[in-house]
Design an enzyme around this catalytic site. Structure first.
Site, PDB file in Angstrom:
ATOM      1  N   GLU A 174     -35.041  16.287  45.773  1.00 57.94           N
ATOM      2  CA  GLU A 174     -35.484  14.947  46.529  1.00 57.94           C
ATOM      3  C   GLU A 174     -36.669  14.178  45.839  1.00 57.94           C
ATOM      4  O   GLU A 174     -36.639  12.886  46.094  1.00 57.94           O
ATOM      5  CB  GLU A 174     -35.784  15.218  48.203  1.00 57.94           C
ATOM      6  CG  GLU A 174     -34.754  16.109  48.775  1.00 57.94           C
ATOM      7  CD  GLU A 174     -33.394  15.138  48.873  1.00 57.94           C
ATOM      8  OE1 GLU A 174     -33.514  13.906  49.084  1.00 57.94           O
ATOM      9  OE2 GLU A 174     -32.338  15.457  48.735  1.00 57.94           O
ATOM     10  N   SER A 439      12.376  23.854  65.780  1.00 50.04           N
ATOM     11  CA  SER A 439      12.989  22.837  66.506  1.00 50.04           C
ATOM     12  C   SER A 439      12.471  21.725  67.216  1.00 50.04           C
ATOM     13  O   SER A 439      12.997  20.715  67.612  1.00 50.04           O
ATOM     14  CB  SER A 439      14.274  23.431  67.162  1.00 50.04           C
ATOM     15  OG  SER A 439      15.181  23.877  66.440  1.00 50.04           O
TER      16      SER A 439
END
Length: 807
Positions: A174, A439
């Site tokens: 950072e 189905s």
């Protein structure tokens, strides 16, 4: 003067008349006469307005004193233009000097003023603010739970307790210049600005600035916010030492996994104390600071770990030999460390709520700071109905069976009940798995047929078995063993009987597989979903290509999440209007101010013309509303319901199923029930050892839930459908002879979808059969999260799974 007043003629000073007596004239002794002026006096100048006074000629000449060379001669056009340019640039230079001065002085003045005004946050106060609970409410306003942050009562880490491994990793990730910069890094800020201009991501904030942003909750993308952040960072650096700032930062920054502070993060990721962390493990924690919301995204976490490790090598915090020896650190499963406020099925509800909060930019860490109140769509009575239906039907059934139930309001998209598994820390069986729909996918075949002009009375050869080009084995129907529907079988009857031969013929020869996939996407099946942190595209063929014809029977590429089937059928119930499902109606802060109130997202599903989309959906409902009753799972009291069952057969045993479905709806509620096993393609059997079909345990759960959930609501009927295409059934022609001859090649509509390997090279690609996917590298069955099944033991191709709506 003599008497009489006349001077003597020749007196002194007097003129001497010509020829007269007297002395000679002497002009020097004579008085001077005033002569008339040579020029008339200048007229008096009229007074001028002060606002319109012309500059004196001398001033003009002084201003343009360098242009005297042109005073006594007439300028050419080129010289006139040159003169104008000189005047313009002279003014530009003088204005630039003024602006430059202001640019230099103004920020310094503003900085000095802001420095005196801004306050620096206190770490203890920031940590206390992070401990607020989130309140989650049901749709009726009653409380579902309160969510407290993990480690809310944590003790703050002291600087002496921070190991160098952690400090170095955070610096590398950072702010490498943290120990020497004045609270901000000019180079990093400039680099971030350049990245934004080139459409790349970079924060540009050092540790001190990040701490300020975390503490103040101010992260809007404005110059004012950034300026104040820099001033506060500078002031904090002047008032406090670097150790104090780093300690405050690591005690309050968010690391994901509900972890605030480095100490809690070490526990949530590794189950370790700070002193036990290796440089490699610390690198991953430091890497998560940039985007903690992606802590469960495996690809992202590896990318960040590799970046931080590289930075540590570059800044000589570790050597290359250590870097080369390390592999990605092992992270504890989230389910083992995450603390839920809710348990059991409601823990899955909480997880969905938190995901949606993050989607609306109110993640848990922000919500906890604001003491957020989350208003959800979950109806307490319907959630209870789901819980009771599952427990009553599945009592004494095998533990190996897994199932889910999702219920959605078609009129809004609100999720009313969500039951995704008994174990709240385990697999989410509604949104965390994709399965072949069997189905229950056939209604999308019907949508594709209706859009191309077919009607419920349009006929196909419904006899069984039937052979098709490229298929080694024939397609068979599980129902209608006597072929009573015959060669001229209407679509509505084929839907009721779930005749595979009709729908395979329809998609292969008329609509094409892609049209079916498009219809499903239009209804609400997403283009892609995230499963275990990875994106999975839905309803696509091999390598992301066009889907296989097997999609017609809900196999092969017809793999969907159970949650999305409830959403898609809700589109039928809403008469062709798709509404995006959601869990949250609004989020407020502790004072009741609204933070987020998501709008309802809706659109016509099957056609841009709302009326056409409505007509298509109504015709689908017309075909589906007879199925629950014929399957013996109809709604209580004669309430109108519509729906479709579905099963996925085992590849090598047509009498057994590995997945079973029931999806259905009324005008006000759509619900989907799925059942399967973690092992994937393993036979589903109930406590008596019987095969499980869609109308069996899943259908009974669906029926009991619908009856309980709608017990106190008025009975609704479906609107009458406007006929599309051939709506009425033609005069019935019965034929018991099976068809072995497919339609002529010239009569078939080409389907350019992906296909499996045909049995003869001369067979066109469009007539290839559905393929049975296999796990890469072997035939071992996939688990419940897999999308591949082993090939049939015979080595040949088989038709896709079928559904028996009467069982």
């Amino acid at each position: 003067m003599p008497p009489g007043g006349r001077p003597p003629a020749g007196g002194p000073g007097g003129p001497r008349r010509p020829g007269g007596p007297g002395p000679e004239r002497r002009p020097a002794d004579e008085p001077t006469d005033l002569l008339a002026p040579v020029q008339p006096p200048v007229a008096e100048r009229e007074p001028q307005l002060l606002t319109h006074r012309e500059p004196d000629e001398e001033v003009i000449e002084a201003y343009y004193d360098d242009e005297d060379e042109y005073d006594d001669e007439e300028l050419t056009d080129e010289e006139a233009r040159a003169l104008r340019r000189k005047k313009i640039w002279r003014r530009v230079r003088r204005v630039s000097y003024v602006v430059l001065g202001l640019m230099v002085l103004s920020p310094l003045v503003a900085f000095a003023i802001a420095y005196q005004i801004v306050d620096v946050p206190i770490p203890e106060q920031v940590a206390a603010q992070q401990g607020k609970a989130i309140t989650v409410l049901y749709s009726d306003g009653s409380e579902m739970t309160k969510i407290a942050p993990h480690g809310a009562n944590r003790s703050l880490v002291k600087y002496e307790e921070l190991p160098d491994t952690v400090k170095n990793a955070v610096f590398a990730a950072e702010d490498p210049t943290f120990m020497t910069n004045p609270g901000f890094d000019i180079k990093a800020i400039a680099r971030a600005g350049w990245y934004q201009l080139t459409d790349r991501d970079s924060g540009g904030s050092g540790l001190t600035q990040q701490y300020i942003k975390q503490a103040t909750e101010e992260d809007d993308l404005t110059l004012t916010r950034k300026f104040n952040e820099i001033v506060k960072a500078y002031k904090m650096s002047k008032q406090q030492g670097k150790p104090e700032i780093l300690t405050a930062y690591l005690n309050t920054i968010y690391f994901g996994r509900s972890a605030y502070g480095i100490k809690t993060a070490a526990e949530m990721y590794y189950g370790k104390q700070l002193a036990e962390l290796t440089p490699s493990e610390a690198a991953l924690l430091a890497g998560m600071i940039q985007n903690p919301g992606r802590s469960e995204d495996e690809a992202y976490t590896k990318e960040r770990w590799e970046y931080v490790m590289g930075q540590m090598v570059e800044h000589k915090m570790i050597d290359q030999a250590y870097r080369d020896s390390q592999t990605f650190p092992t992270i504890k499963p989230l389910a083992d460390v995450q603390q839920f406020a809710l348990e059991g099925p409601l823990a899955h509800v909480q997880n969905q709520i938190e995901q949606e909060m993050a989607k609306h930019n109110v993640p848990r860490n922000v919500a906890q700071k604001r003491g957020a109140v989350v208003h959800t769509t979950i109806d307490p009575a319907m959630q209870k109905a789901a819980d009771e239906a599952v427990n009553e039907i599945m009592a004494n059934q095998p533990e190996e069976l897994k199932y889910s139930l999702t219920a959605i309001d078609p009129n809004t998209g609100a999720v009313r009940a969500y039951w995704a598994g008994k174990d709240g820390n385990g697999i989410d069986y509604a949104k965390g798995t994709i399965q072949e729909a069997g189905s229950s996918f056939k209604p999308f075949d019907l949508v594709a047929a209706l859009k191309m002009g077919k009607g419920l009375g349009s006929t196909y050869d419904g006899t069984s078995p039937r052979t098709f080009p490229g298929l080694k084995d024939p397609i068979r129907n599980a129902t209608d063993p006597n072929n009573s529907c015959g060669k001229e079988c209407p679509i509505r009857e084929a839907m009721r009987l779930s005749l595979n031969t009709v729908f395979y013929d329809m998609v292969l020869n008329d609509t094409g597989a892609q049209a079916v996939a498009d219809a499903a996407h239009q209804a609400g099946i997403p283009e892609s979903v995230i499963i275990e942190g990875k994106e999975r595209k839905l309803l696509v063929g091999e390598n992301g290509g066009r889907p296989n014809v097997g999609i017609s029977l809900g196999g092969d590429d017809a793999q969907v999440r159970p949650f999305d089937m409830a959403s898609a059928y809700a589109t039928f119930a809403a008469r062709g209007v798709y509404r995006e499902p959601f869990f949250i109606t609004k989020i407020t802060d502790a004072e009741g101010d609204v933070l987020v109130q998501p709008p309802v997202v809706e659109r016509p599903a099957f056609d841009p013309d709302p009326q056409k989309s409505r007509d298509i959906a109504d015709n689908v409902t017309e075909a589906l509303k007879v199925i629950p009753t014929s399957s013996k799972i109809g709604c209580a009291g004669g309430r109108e319901c519509a729906g479709k069952t579905g099963t996925h057969e085992l590849p090598d045993n047509a009498s057994q199923n590995s997945k079973a479905w029931m999806v259905g709806y009324t005008p006000s509620l759509s619900a989907a029930v799925w059942m399967g096993r973690n092992e994937g393609n393993v036979a589903l059997q109930d406590a008596r050892g019987n095969a499980i079909f869609g109308s069996g345990l899943p259908g009974k759960i669906w029926q009991k839930f619908m009856d309980k959930a709608l017990a106190n609501s008025p009975k609704e009927t479906f609107p009458k459908a406007k006929p599309l295409g051939q709506f009425e059934n033609p005069r019935k022609v019965v034929s018991s002879a099976p068809s072995s001859t497919p339609k002529k090649e010239d009569d078939r509509k080409e389907d350019r979808s992906r296909t499996s390997t045909p049995t003869a090279p001369s067979v066109p690609e469009s007539s290839a059969p559905p393929s049975i996917p296999t796990r890469p590298g072997g035939g071992r069955p996939c688990g419940v999260l897999c999308t591949s099944d082993p090939p049939p033991s015979s080595g040949g191709e088989r038709p896709d799974p079928i559904s028996d709506p009467t069982r």
